[in-house]
Design a protein around this motif. Structure first.
Motif, PDB file in Angstrom:
ATOM      1  N   GLY B  98      90.639 -68.150 -52.590  1.00 30.74           N
ATOM      2  CA  GLY B  98      89.346 -68.973 -53.197  1.00 30.74           C
ATOM      3  C   GLY B  98      89.532 -68.776 -54.904  1.00 30.74           C
ATOM      4  N   PHE B  99      90.077 -67.727 -55.246  1.00 29.24           N
ATOM      5  CA  PHE B  99      90.115 -67.490 -56.684  1.00 29.24           C
ATOM      6  C   PHE B  99      91.764 -67.799 -57.066  1.00 29.24           C
ATOM      7  CE2 PHE B  99      86.738 -64.039 -55.842  1.00 29.24           C
ATOM      8  CZ  PHE B  99      85.801 -65.105 -56.455  1.00 29.24           C
ATOM      9  N   GLN B 106      91.286 -78.171 -62.035  1.00 27.05           N
ATOM     10  CA  GLN B 106      90.465 -78.767 -61.168  1.00 27.05           C
ATOM     11  C   GLN B 106      89.021 -79.226 -61.588  1.00 27.05           C
ATOM     12  OE1 GLN B 106      91.597 -75.492 -57.555  1.00 27.05           O
ATOM     13  NE2 GLN B 106      89.504 -76.609 -57.361  1.00 27.05           N
ATOM     14  N   PRO B 107      88.432 -80.256 -60.783  1.00 21.23           N
ATOM     15  CA  PRO B 107      87.106 -80.656 -61.469  1.00 21.23           C
ATOM     16  C   PRO B 107      85.996 -79.543 -61.265  1.00 21.23           C
ATOM     17  CG  PRO B 107      88.020 -82.148 -59.561  1.00 21.23           C
ATOM     18  CD  PRO B 107      88.973 -80.855 -59.678  1.00 21.23           C
ATOM     19  N   SER B 110      84.391 -78.363 -58.249  1.00 20.03           N
ATOM     20  CA  SER B 110      85.210 -77.590 -56.987  1.00 20.03           C
ATOM     21  C   SER B 110      85.396 -76.175 -57.465  1.00 20.03           C
ATOM     22  CB  SER B 110      86.580 -78.379 -57.067  1.00 20.03           C
ATOM     23  OG  SER B 110      87.383 -78.244 -58.036  1.00 20.03           O
ATOM     24  N   VAL B 111      84.656 -75.752 -58.563  1.00 24.34           N
ATOM     25  CA  VAL B 111      85.055 -74.221 -58.858  1.00 24.34           C
ATOM     26  C   VAL B 111      83.680 -73.580 -59.330  1.00 24.34           C
ATOM     27  CG1 VAL B 111      87.497 -74.580 -59.541  1.00 24.34           C
ATOM     28  CG2 VAL B 111      85.599 -74.883 -61.025  1.00 24.34           C
ATOM     29  N   GLN B 112      82.430 -74.057 -58.646  1.00 29.87           N
ATOM     30  CA  GLN B 112      81.392 -73.498 -58.862  1.00 29.87           C
ATOM     31  C   GLN B 112      81.164 -72.028 -58.618  1.00 29.87           C
ATOM     32  OE1 GLN B 112      78.509 -75.158 -60.104  1.00 29.87           O
ATOM     33  NE2 GLN B 112      80.301 -76.446 -60.919  1.00 29.87           N
ATOM     34  N   GLY B 113      82.004 -71.710 -57.624  1.00 28.84           N
ATOM     35  CA  GLY B 113      81.734 -70.315 -57.237  1.00 28.84           C
ATOM     36  C   GLY B 113      82.487 -69.267 -58.280  1.00 28.84           C
ATOM     37  N   LEU B 114      83.649 -69.767 -58.871  1.00 26.98           N
ATOM     38  CA  LEU B 114      84.208 -68.954 -59.887  1.00 26.98           C
ATOM     39  C   LEU B 114      83.247 -69.093 -61.214  1.00 26.98           C
ATOM     40  CD1 LEU B 114      86.590 -67.408 -60.987  1.00 26.98           C
ATOM     41  CD2 LEU B 114      87.718 -69.344 -61.637  1.00 26.98           C
ATOM     42  N   LEU B 115      83.146 -70.393 -61.508  1.00 26.71           N
ATOM     43  CA  LEU B 115      82.335 -70.495 -62.704  1.00 26.71           C
ATOM     44  C   LEU B 115      81.115 -69.416 -62.949  1.00 26.71           C
ATOM     45  CD1 LEU B 115      82.738 -74.141 -63.595  1.00 26.71           C
ATOM     46  CD2 LEU B 115      84.043 -72.333 -64.453  1.00 26.71           C
ATOM     47  N   GLN B 116      80.362 -69.712 -61.439  1.00 25.84           N
ATOM     48  CA  GLN B 116      79.203 -68.860 -61.480  1.00 25.84           C
ATOM     49  C   GLN B 116      79.535 -67.231 -61.864  1.00 25.84           C
ATOM     50  OE1 GLN B 116      76.932 -68.557 -57.738  1.00 25.84           O
ATOM     51  NE2 GLN B 116      76.056 -66.670 -58.280  1.00 25.84           N
ATOM     52  N   LEU B 117      80.730 -66.774 -61.389  1.00 25.19           N
ATOM     53  CA  LEU B 117      81.041 -65.408 -61.644  1.00 25.19           C
ATOM     54  C   LEU B 117      81.413 -65.248 -63.012  1.00 25.19           C
ATOM     55  CD1 LEU B 117      83.947 -63.445 -59.561  1.00 25.19           C
ATOM     56  CD2 LEU B 117      83.890 -63.646 -62.030  1.00 25.19           C
ATOM     57  N   LEU B 317      82.070 -76.269 -67.916  1.00 27.17           N
ATOM     58  CA  LEU B 317      82.895 -75.963 -68.871  1.00 27.17           C
ATOM     59  C   LEU B 317      82.587 -76.488 -70.113  1.00 27.17           C
ATOM     60  CD1 LEU B 317      86.221 -75.298 -67.357  1.00 27.17           C
ATOM     61  CD2 LEU B 317      84.683 -73.525 -67.826  1.00 27.17           C
TER      62      LEU B 317
END
Lengths: 435, 492, 131
Positions: B98-99, B106-107, B110-117, B317
């Motif tokens: 997932g990372f 990617q849109p 679709s990467v909200q978990g990573l962007l949150q981190l 971003l």
């Protein structure tokens, strides 16, 4: 231990810090978590992403979903590689040093160039470093010429690096999808230290590199090429068409996409520019008993010795990624690399043919391509198309409007050896139904 | 156990026809490449890479690995590099598909978990630094320095009318070489500031060189001698009075986590070294990462993209920053390293991070107390996270150099300290034990050092004696550079 | 060359003035034995091109050991007339015979009187001893 050093409290350890500066409260951070709790938290964050292990990846533009053999992960996770550092003490770093020497050798085998360093940060900053190298390499710094078909982020990085210097950036427009030698010649004069071209270029097109190198050299400028290392399983080596400095993104050699980093900046050049190379270099020598061994060499180029006159400020590089690349190339060998390149070529052409069989889509540029091509949506609804495909589990391509307003009706499709004919057909089907 | 055949090179082990990777049979049409590409673009042969089987490759590299010292195997008191233990959990998490399997384009949805981190990490670093805004983009500390200096350049360009042209960067003589190199790369003139007899910035020299042309004063605090700049507030005041900016080289943040914050002592910008402070593995020389933190007035100039959160709580971003210096590298940054830093901070929390600093400083002072009776430590009886001893007396009296001590320490099963740095101390041995070494290992290291100082100079000059190789001939390596393997028949 | 008849900079270059048969003044420039010993194991030298202008106190080249770089400073203003290019292939003459075969460049000085401002042998030795 406090007692042993004659202190009564931990606070006294920080006696050097002026009292009025000390933080009087705990940092405002979330409380500590056990491994078990944090594992759950990290898993949730990871699962909140839609990753390419579940989506079918046709995304490229500098980061690619290539196959990574298990051995690469296994070797790179060895603590002796993973938790060591820059080989300042060669007697206890022969593993790293020999691996770097092997990496350097394989990069010169791939590119045909005389020398390689032991890595830089990534393809983009490596390109900027190559441009800086061209200043001392030619004694000129008035201007540099970039092809418009070089990765827009790489061009952006070069702009950033040069922003506070008196160097003009000239860009060759590429309306036909490649860099025209006569257009390049128009922008060159005796101020120019280098020409930067990407091959295959950002849109996947093969450049007329031989002619471009010739034009650059006629004007006394260095020819810097950004290459796709996988393509070198098939395409001519840069030394064969006159490259002076070769740079590349090394992620394709055994590293995961990892949302853009850490990656690997590959750089190789002609012997003549050896002393202008930035970064670490491993070299062969002998020890006192005459045994062959390796050391970091030509260190006088580097910041820890030459300080403000160094070839670059780089210190920490991408050692582990260089080791991954070395393992990866050793696993592939010449045949493996050639087969991988062929598979990319065939599958990309199959995909292009499937997509352009649809009335709605055409190739934006007519020239030959390797593993990546630019598709134009005649209806100009790129965002809708890509969003639709995404919902069907397909990452169909990278939209280019952000960098190229004139190409906002286009998306860039990359096809690696990992894609199957079935996935490619599904891509075409999904595109056919796109709103 | 080590295998002596392991020093043969891949190229010497190569046998025609061997291979370790097999790709699937093509499931698409396979026209000859020259039908798809112009023949003048094609190479006749594939690159002459070595040919090996999978077991060959594994055995080769595993054996190579056994020739390294590493944190996982040895105490590694390499000053200025913070070679602390790297928690294995962080590697597992950074490697989650997932990372690790995310494409940089990617849109965002679709990467909200990573962007949150990443968003939260920006906030944590702002909090730890006492500064307002963070960019996670730089790939390493040195690139963070460069980015920050380019920010300074952009800031002063915009305020030229008010603050005048700013062309110089001041740097203490004890600084890392990256500082002056970054200044030069960013188009500034690097000017050296002397240290005083206490090993701290010489305020008179600073006063003299601090003129309206100075853009930035780059300071390392605690400095490379392991000393906290007690006059730091005054220094910040002096720099600010002249309209300049104060930059903190964050290489030594391990000493002050949760104790004092750079923003609170006057820094306008700084970089972090997550591979040092936040335990990202050093990976044979990298990857690191070099996030930078800045005060509010410098926020507009940060490299793009930065992670922002919109009103609906979605992470984005942000590239739309007209004053940004642009990008310093491709894509977002060294995300794999940043994930480890995030996990480290979440593991420790506020108390745990402060404990890191306390233990790092305690360990260093404890080791200092054991070492200084037999090896002089020129500056001060106390230190922060590291200290610099000198072998100058030993050299004068017995001809034993810092290098001899360092090499001999390898025989005793310890990695060497950093030697001959900082350049302001002769015969320097820069020792940073880190917080993850036990009292037992510190005792053993001090004891080993003591025993070494008693040994015969001849024995030491030949050290190390037990390592895979003895001292290499670096002169030959530099005089006749041999930077790649060449087939026997090509050698002259 | 006899070091006692040379002049010295405080950056450890020596210079020797001679008058050529054509009546021109020519300055031979080199690096002292003291400097070479300090630098220890030279590995690389970078010298200027013939025809290049040099200025007193400004760098005209570089000499490197494994872990140090030193600039070479010109003792005089002038134009480079000849360069000891053999040193770039083999540095041994520089370390073995610094006052002879290890000379670096020959300069046609634009102001030969500048040499008067340099140290004589005694003064130079004294400077080295005082470190």
């Amino acid at each position: 231990m406090l007692q042993a050093i004659g202190l009564e409290s931990v606070e006294e350890l920080f006696a050097q810090v002026p009292e009025d500066l000390k933080l009087r409260k705990p940092l405002d951070l979330p409380p500590a978590m056990s491994e078990l709790e944090l594992e759950d938290h990290m898993n949730r964050l990871a699962q909140a992403n839609e990753a390419m292990d579940r989506w079918v990846c046709f995304l490229g533009a500098g980061s690619y979903d290539h196959f990574v053999p298990a051995v690469v992960d296994y070797i790179a996770s060895r603590g002796e590689f993973y938790t060591s550092y820059t080989p300042y003490q060669p007697e206890v770093s022969q593993g790293n040093l020999q691996a770097f020497f092997e990496y350097q050798t394989m990069i010169t085998q791939l590119t045909g160039m005389d020398v390689s360093n032991a890595s830089l940060y990534d393809g983009g900053s490596a390109t900027a470093e190559a441009v800086l190298m061209s200043f001392s390499g030619t004694g000129r710094s008035g201007a540099v010429v970039l092809s418009q078909a070089v990765h827009p982020e790489y061009r952006n990085i070069i702009r950033t690096y040069l922003e506070n210097l008196d160097t003009q950036i000239r860009t060759v427009p590429c309306p036909q999808g490649t860099t025209a030698p006569e257009e390049l010649a128009r922008l060159l004069d005796d101020q120019c230290s280098c020409v930067v071209v990407q091959h295959p270029n950002f849109w996947g097109q093969l450049e007329p590199v031989e002619q471009l190198a010739q034009v650059a050299h006629e004007h006394g400028a260095l020819f810097i090429v950004v290459v796709d290392l996988v393509s070198l399983g098939l395409l001519k080596r840069p030394s064969q068409y006159g490259a002076d400095i070769v740079v590349a993104e090394g992620q394709c050699l055994g590293s995961p996409m990892s949302f853009g980093g850490p990656y690997l900046g590959v750089m190789a050049c002609r012997e003549e520019f050896l002393r202008r190379l930035p970064g670490r270099i491993a070299g062969q020598t002998v020890d006192r008993r005459g045994r062959r061994c390796w050391v970091l060499t030509l260190q006088t180029r580097e910041q820890h010795i030459r300080r403000q006159k160094a070839t670059s400020n780089i210190c920490t590089n991408q050692g582990l990624l260089a080791i991954r690349a070395a393992v990866h190339l050793a696993l592939l060998g010449p045949q493996g690399l050639r087969e991988q390149a062929q598979l990319c070529l065939w599958k990309a052409h199959f995909a292009a043919q499937q997509i352009t069989a649809l009335e709605r889509f055409e190739l934006a540029f007519p020239g030959p391509f390797f593993k990546e091509f630019l598709v134009r949506d005649r209806q100009g609804r790129v965002a809708d198309v890509l969003h639709w495909a995404w919902k069907q589990g397909i990452a169909a391509g990278v939209p280019l409007g952000r960098w190229f307003p004139q190409l906002q009706d286009c998306f860039l499709v990359a096809v690696t050896e990992k894609r199957t004919a079935e996935q490619i057909r599904r891509l075409a089907q999904v595109l056919a139904q796109a709103p | 156990m080590r295998n002596s055949r392991a020093t043969r090179l891949l190229f010497e082990l190569s046998k025609p026809g061997l291979r370790a990777v097999r790709f699937p049979e093509p499931d698409v049409p396979t026209p000859p490449p020259q039908e798809l590409l112009p023949s003048e673009q094609l190479a006749a042969d594939p690159p002459p890479l070595p040919e090996l089987s999978e077991p060959d490759v594994v055995r080769h590299f595993v054996n190579l690995s056994t020739m390294n010292m590493a944190v996982d195997t040895h105490t590694y008191p390499l000053g200025s590099c913070t070679m602390k233990y790297n928690p294995k959990r962080n590697d597992r998490w950074a490697g989650l598909p997932g990372f690790a399997q995310l494409h940089p384009y990617q849109p965002e949805q679709s990467v909200q978990g990573l962007l949150q981190l990443l968003y939260e990490l920006q906030q944590y670093l702002a909090q730890i630094s006492g500064l307002d805004a963070v960019s996670l983009q730089p790939a390493a500390g040195a690139q963070g320095e460069l980015a920050a200096l380019l920010i300074a350049a952009a800031y002063f360009r915009q305020r030229k009318a008010e603050l005048g042209p700013r062309t110089r960067v001041l740097i203490p003589d004890s600084a890392h070489g990256t500082n002056p190199a970054s200044a030069a790369m960013a188009g500034f003139e690097a000017v050296t500031i002397r240290s005083n007899s206490q090993g701290l910035v010489d305020l008179e020299d600073l006063q003299q060189k601090l003129d309206p042309q100075v853009a930035v004063f780059m300071i390392t605090n605690p400095n490379t001698l392991g000393l906290f700049e007690t006059q730091i507030e005054r220094i910040a005041q002096m720099v600010h009075d002249k309209g300049g900016l104060l930059y903190l080289d964050g290489a030594n943040m391990n000493a002050i986590l949760g104790v004092v914050r750079p923003g609170d002592f006057g820094a306008d910008m700084m970089h972090f070294n997550p591979h040092k402070t936040f335990s990202g593995p050093h990976g044979a020389g990298g990857p690191g990462a070099g996030p930078i933190a800045v005060k509010k007035h410098l926020d507009p100039y940060l490299p793009v993209p930065v992670v922002v959160r919109d009103e609906e709580g979605r992470f984005r971003l942000d590239y739309d920053r007209p004053h940004s210096i642009g990008q310093v590298r491709s894509f977002f940054g060294n995300v794999g390293v940043l994930i480890r830093a995030y996990a480290y901070i979440r593991t420790l929390g506020p108390q745990g991070l402060r404990q890191v600093a306390e233990d790092a400083v305690l360990n260093a002072n404890y080791l200092l107390s054991l070492v200084k009776p037999f090896l002089p430590v020129p500056f001060g009886s106390r230190c922060m996270h590291e200290f610099v001893a000198t072998a100058q007396e030993l050299r004068r009296q017995r001809g034993i150099t810092a290098m001899d001590l360092a090499k001999r320490l390898l025989d005793f099963g310890f990695h060497a300290p950093t030697v001959y740095f900082p350049i302001t101390v002769r015969e320097a041995l820069m020792i940073e034990p880190t917080e993850t070494e036990s009292k037992q290992s510190l005792d053993a290291m001090a004891q080993a050092l003591f025993r070494i100082t008693e040994e015969s100079p001849e024995l030491l000059r030949q050290a190390p004696h037990s390592t895979w190789i003895s001292r290499p001939d670096e002169v030959q390596a530099a005089r006749r550079p041999m930077l790649k393997w060449t087939p026997q028949e090509d050698r002259s | 060359m006899n070091p006692e008849q040379l002049r010295f900079t405080d950056t450890h270059e020596w210079v020797h003035l001679e008058t050529t048969p054509e009546g021109q003044t020519l300055a031979t420039v080199g690096l002292t034995d003291f400097a070479i010993e300090q630098l220890n194991d030279l590995v690389y030298i970078q010298l200027p091109e013939v025809g290049q202008q040099v200025r007193r106190g400004e760098a005209f080249g570089e000499v490197e050991s494994v872990k140090a770089v030193s600039d070479l400073y010109s003792p005089l203003d002038g134009e480079v007339e000849e360069v000891n290019t053999s040193l770039t292939q083999d540095l041994d003459p520089l370390s073995q015979d610094p006052f002879g075969a290890g000379w670096l460049i020959k300069v046609r000085p634009s102001n030969p009187a500048q040499v008067e401002e340099l140290m004589d042998y005694q003064a130079y030795r004294k400077m080295c001893q005082e470190g």
